[in-house]
Write an enzyme that holds these catalytic residues in place. Structure first.
Site, PDB file in Angstrom:
ATOM      1  N   ASP A   1      -1.174  -4.177  10.553  1.00  0.00           N
ATOM      2  CA  ASP A   1      -1.511  -2.947  10.265  1.00  0.00           C
ATOM      3  C   ASP A   1      -1.382  -2.040  11.225  1.00  0.00           C
ATOM      4  OD1 ASP A   1      -3.343  -3.822  11.718  1.00  0.00           O
ATOM      5  OD2 ASP A   1      -5.229  -3.674  10.853  1.00  0.00           O
TER       6      ASP A   1
ATOM      7  N   ASP B   1      27.901 -12.076 -22.229  1.00  0.00           N
ATOM      8  CA  ASP B   1      27.515 -11.539 -20.975  1.00  0.00           C
ATOM      9  C   ASP B   1      26.398 -10.800 -20.734  1.00  0.00           C
ATOM     10  OD1 ASP B   1      29.549 -13.703 -20.356  1.00  0.00           O
ATOM     11  OD2 ASP B   1      30.856 -12.701 -19.215  1.00  0.00           O
TER      12      ASP B   1
ATOM     13  N   ALA C   1      38.755 -13.738 -18.952  1.00  0.00           N
ATOM     14  CA  ALA C   1      37.647 -14.671 -19.212  1.00  0.00           C
ATOM     15  C   ALA C   1      36.922 -15.269 -17.975  1.00  0.00           C
ATOM     16  CB  ALA C   1      38.572 -15.720 -19.836  1.00  0.00           C
TER      17      ALA C   1
ATOM     18  N   GLU D   1      32.018 -10.566 -14.355  1.00  0.00           N
ATOM     19  CA  GLU D   1      31.819  -9.307 -14.013  1.00  0.00           C
ATOM     20  C   GLU D   1      30.394  -8.814 -14.061  1.00  0.00           C
ATOM     21  OE1 GLU D   1      32.277  -9.870 -18.301  1.00  0.00           O
ATOM     22  OE2 GLU D   1      33.377 -10.435 -16.608  1.00  0.00           O
TER      23      GLU D   1
ATOM     24  N   ASP E   1      -3.824 -11.766   9.424  1.00  0.00           N
ATOM     25  CA  ASP E   1      -4.719 -11.320  10.312  1.00  0.00           C
ATOM     26  C   ASP E   1      -6.214 -11.876   9.217  1.00  0.00           C
ATOM     27  OD1 ASP E   1      -6.739 -10.498  11.901  1.00  0.00           O
ATOM     28  OD2 ASP E   1      -6.232  -8.051  11.249  1.00  0.00           O
TER      29      ASP E   1
END
Length: 826
Positions: free
Chosen positions: A568, A666, A254, A258, A300
């Site tokens: 670049d 879950d 519990a 996980e 740029d």
């Protein structure tokens, strides 16, 4: 580059050699195969605890329990496998998109191929910005310089010449160009000799994953302590040892979140897909979450803020100015100027650098075309010299032409070409020309100067100026404003003239009253401390070299900023790599810069960065949502089990029932939270809201309180059921319904930290509704379907039992809301 006269290999021969030598790749870590991915699902701590419980159950003769646990473990493993397999395939697709290419000569024709297909004796063309794809021997070079720091550790570029010099895989071409012949590929290269180091390097966890992993370990340690105390207390109270061991294992199951590590990876992978659809190719997952807290974007000008579609609009020779729209007959000065512009040029009519294409287009309007000439040599343009020179031979003899930045060209010119012939460049003429440059720059024009070298004197002769317009993108101003509202400064770093940069920056909204504009000359005079003092006020760095970008990025980081940097060229790579978020320009960017970047813009557009920030923030908030949900639910489950033991009550939920809760709450609902769309106000939040503690903003308190309420209401339903005379099995089933229902209600509340569930459109996330319905349906089947009811040790509930179970579940959000009102009043 000069026209090649190398035939290269034939395709048939290349295919034969590819079979003989193999692909031009370095040995890398083995890709995860489906079987490996599936088996890895059983390495999780939670799964190991479950397998331990299975062994104990089988040893104690509880075969039915053991089989049930195994089936649930398999279902969890299948779910994890499907998600991880899809993530792995997504990342492989991204790797293919960023795979380097190479220009080779095959059957006498130039073609672009995947670099992995290069074979020994291939003829390869390389130029500034390229990454050398193999070890090779230079056949012909033109001002070639290579950075081999990846092999040697030396940051300085090395000059290469034609005397059988070699170039090596992984090095980058910083200037010039060359024709090389491949000698070694793959593991036979020098890079191959160090590939084992690359192979040994594991993938790094993202900061968020580290925090969640640490949280999981802490919860496990706390859980272990609680389990030991519960087991010892139960045994001392006279409870059967096996029952207490199973109870301890149940509490461990519990408590362990996980699903968190897998959920984070999946959320990031989904974000990568969404960003890819918006022309942002993410190369490293961690950049997605880092984007959420960026507060400075250095960009740029050309191509990112502007359209990168140059057109010549103004021309100035020695004594006359032309507008391109005038389209007059070309006089001698104009003819000579255009002759320089077309000869000192590597573009074709429709392909090449946008500036050079614009020069050809302007010359063509005046009837000036490339004639018959032989290019004898070339000194390519680079960011240091800011000029390009070519030497050509034709019917008029041999002459060297140059083009470049006006401030560089004018400094070296001692002569000027006029209608009357070549005349001295007087200080008065030079002053007038500088004024023209400033006037053009104020009109947001990129200005270029042209010259040739006089054969008799050896002096440079000034030919004229051309002003080119690169219009700002229509969406640039909107993007800059959106980023500003998000608390993100946009800083322009450009090699263009200071006045040109100012004109564009004002138009798109980067330059505002009180902001500073710093040129390279001013930057060079500043010490690191002085730069740090003013960096927060600077909106534009003009006329800077790519090497200056690294200094600018480091200064921003020293002031505590999270910096995104676009680039670049190969010289941009250090700054791009140094930045918290390195962004490469995709269309015309160099391979070296792309490899250094975290993200590649496929459309070179600032609005794409804005969208990427939005997606980065969205995924961060979505991760907070399902962490809030999962941990609240896990705390609730631990509270139920722990309090029942402490209070001397029967065990509320059996191990298989806790497994069922984890499976239906879950799994799908938590994953569905990662599909939540961006909230409207997400770009109005400040970067600090994403860069602090993961549980900032009171999230940990809300998680803890909600978990306690879930546990108390579930325990209350269990006690109430026993009080009304229900059997233990029925009471457990009622508690199970309350626990699952309260968690499924809570998942809808976790959709937003700023809005209540009643203010949100319930149909915006249909996946969440579907996940909740599936989870509720599975729960109902486990209660009312006989063979599943036996496996889960549940019993069918009557209508009244179901009603009070759901009422206890509804009490959780009501109690939470009342508690919130009381807290806010105080």
């Amino acid at each position: 580059m000069q026209e090649n006269n190398f035939g290269g290999l034939g395709e048939a021969e290349a295919e034969k050699r590819l079979r003989e030598y193999g692909y031009n790749r370095l040995k890398s870590k083995n890709k995860k195969n489906p079987v490996g991915i599936f088996l890895s699902q059983f390495k999780d701590i939670m799964v190991m605890v479950l397998l331990g419980a299975t062994v104990i159950s089988a040893f104690m003769g509880e075969i039915y329990d053991a089989v049930t646990i195994i089936l649930i473990v398999l279902m969890n493993a299948i779910l994890g496998f499907v998600q991880e397999y899809r993530t792995e395939r997504t990342m492989e697709a991204l790797e293919k998109l960023t795979a380097p290419t190479a220009r080779v000569i095959r059957d006498g024709k130039e073609k672009v191929i995947d670099a992995s297909l290069i074979v020994p004796d291939d003829i390869i063309l390389i130029e500034a910005g390229d990454q050398v794809p193999c070890d090779g021997r230079i056949l012909r070079s033109n001002g070639l310089w290579c950075n081999e720091s990846i092999l040697t550790g030396e940051s300085e570029a090395i000059r290469k010449d034609d005397s059988n010099d070699s170039v090596f895989m992984g090095s980058s071409v910083t200037r010039g160009n060359a024709v090389i012949q491949c000698e070694h590929t793959g593991m036979q290269t020098k890079m191959g000799q160090v590939s084992s180091l690359i192979d040994e390097a594991g993938s790094q966890e993202t900061p968020l994953q580290k925090k969640l992993g640490s949280l999981g370990k802490t919860l496990c340690l706390i859980c272990a302590g609680v389990c030991i105390l519960v087991v010892i207390a139960g045994i001392l109270r006279g409870e059967p040892i096996f029952d207490m061991l199973m109870t301890g294992i149940t509490i461990a199951i519990a408590a362990i979140p996980e699903g968190l590590p897998a959920a984070v990876t999946i959320a990031l992978a989904l974000a990568v897909r969404r960003m890819m659809k918006r022309n942002a190719l993410v190369r490293r997952l961690h950049s997605v979450e880092t984007l959420s807290c960026a507060n400075v974007i250095c960009t740029d000008k050309t191509g990112t803020l502007t359209e990168n579609k140059m057109s010549v609009t103004r021309i100035r020779t020695a004594d006359k100015e032309y507008a391109i729209t005038d389209n007059p007959d070309a006089d001698n000065c104009l003819k000579e100027l255009f002759r320089c512009s077309v000869l000192c040029n590597n573009a074709s009519d429709d392909a090449g650098d946008p500036t050079e294409v614009a020069l050809l287009a302007a010359a063509k309007k005046f009837g000036i075309l490339k004639g018959d000439q032989t290019r004898l040599s070339e000194i390519p343009f680079d960011s240091e010299t800011k000029r390009m020179s070519v030497t050509v031979s034709d019917n008029n003899g041999i002459r060297t032409y140059s083009k470049g930045a006006p401030d560089v060209i004018l400094k070296t010119c001692r002569l000027i070409y006029t209608e009357s012939g070549i005349a001295p460049m007087t200080s008065e003429r030079k002053r007038d020309l500088y004024q023209v440059v400033d006037d053009y720059a104020k009109q947001a024009l990129r200005v270029m100067a042209f010259t040739f070298t006089d054969e008799k004197t050896g002096y440079e002769v000034f030919l004229g100026l051309m002003g080119m317009l690169d219009a700002p993108r229509a969406e640039a101003k909107k993007s800059v404003n959106e980023l500003r509202r998000a608390g993100i400064r946009t800083v322009m770093i450009t090699g263009d003239h200071k006045l040109t940069a100012e004109a564009v920056a004002k138009e798109v909204g980067i330059l505002r009253r009180g902001d500073l504009v710093i040129s390279k000359e001013e930057l060079d005079k500043l010490s690191e401390r002085e730069l740090d003092k003013v960096i927060s006020k600077v909106a534009i760095f003009a006329r800077v070299d790519p090497s200056d970008k690294l200094r600018i990025v480091r200064s921003f980081k020293r002031k505590g900023n999270v910096v995104a940097m676009t680039g670049d060229g190969v010289n941009d790579a250090p700054a791009v790599k140094e930045a918290d978020i390195g962004i490469a320009i995709g269309k015309n960017g160099s391979e070296a810069c792309k490899q250094a970047a975290d993200m590649v813009l496929l459309d070179d557009n600032l609005s794409t960065i804005c969208e990427a920030v939005k997606q980065g923030r969205t995924v961060y908030m979505n991760i907070r949502k399902f962490v809030r949900y999962l941990i609240s639910c896990n705390i609730g489950e631990v509270m139920v089990m722990f309090l029942s033991i402490v209070l001397g009550m029967p065990v509320v939920l059996l191990p298989t029932q806790i497994l069922l809760v984890n499976l239906v709450t879950d799994g799908l609902p938590a994953m569905a939270l990662s599909l939540e769309k961006s909230e409207k106000e997400i770009l109005r939040m400040k970067p600090s809201e994403f860069s602090g503690s993961f549980f900032s903003g009171g999230l940990l308190g809300r998680i803890t309180i909600r978990g306690i309420l879930i546990g108390l209401c579930t325990l209350g339903c269990f006690a109430y059921s026993l009080y009304l005379g229900c059997t233990l099995e029925t009471a457990r089933t009622c508690a199970l319904v309350t626990l699952i229902a309260s968690q499924l209600i809570h998942v809808f509340e976790c959709r937003s930290e700023r809005k209540s569930v009643f203010r949100m459109n319930p149909f915006e996330n249909l996946s969440l509704i579907l996940a909740a319905l599936v989870s509720a349906g599975v729960t109902a089947l486990c209660i009312y379907l006989p063979f599943l009811s036996v496996a889960m040790e549940t019993t069918p509930l009557m209508l009244s039992e179901m009603v009070w179970s759901l009422l206890f579940a509804a009490a959780v959000p009501i109690a939470s809301g009342l508690l919130g009102l009381i807290t806010n009043r105080e």
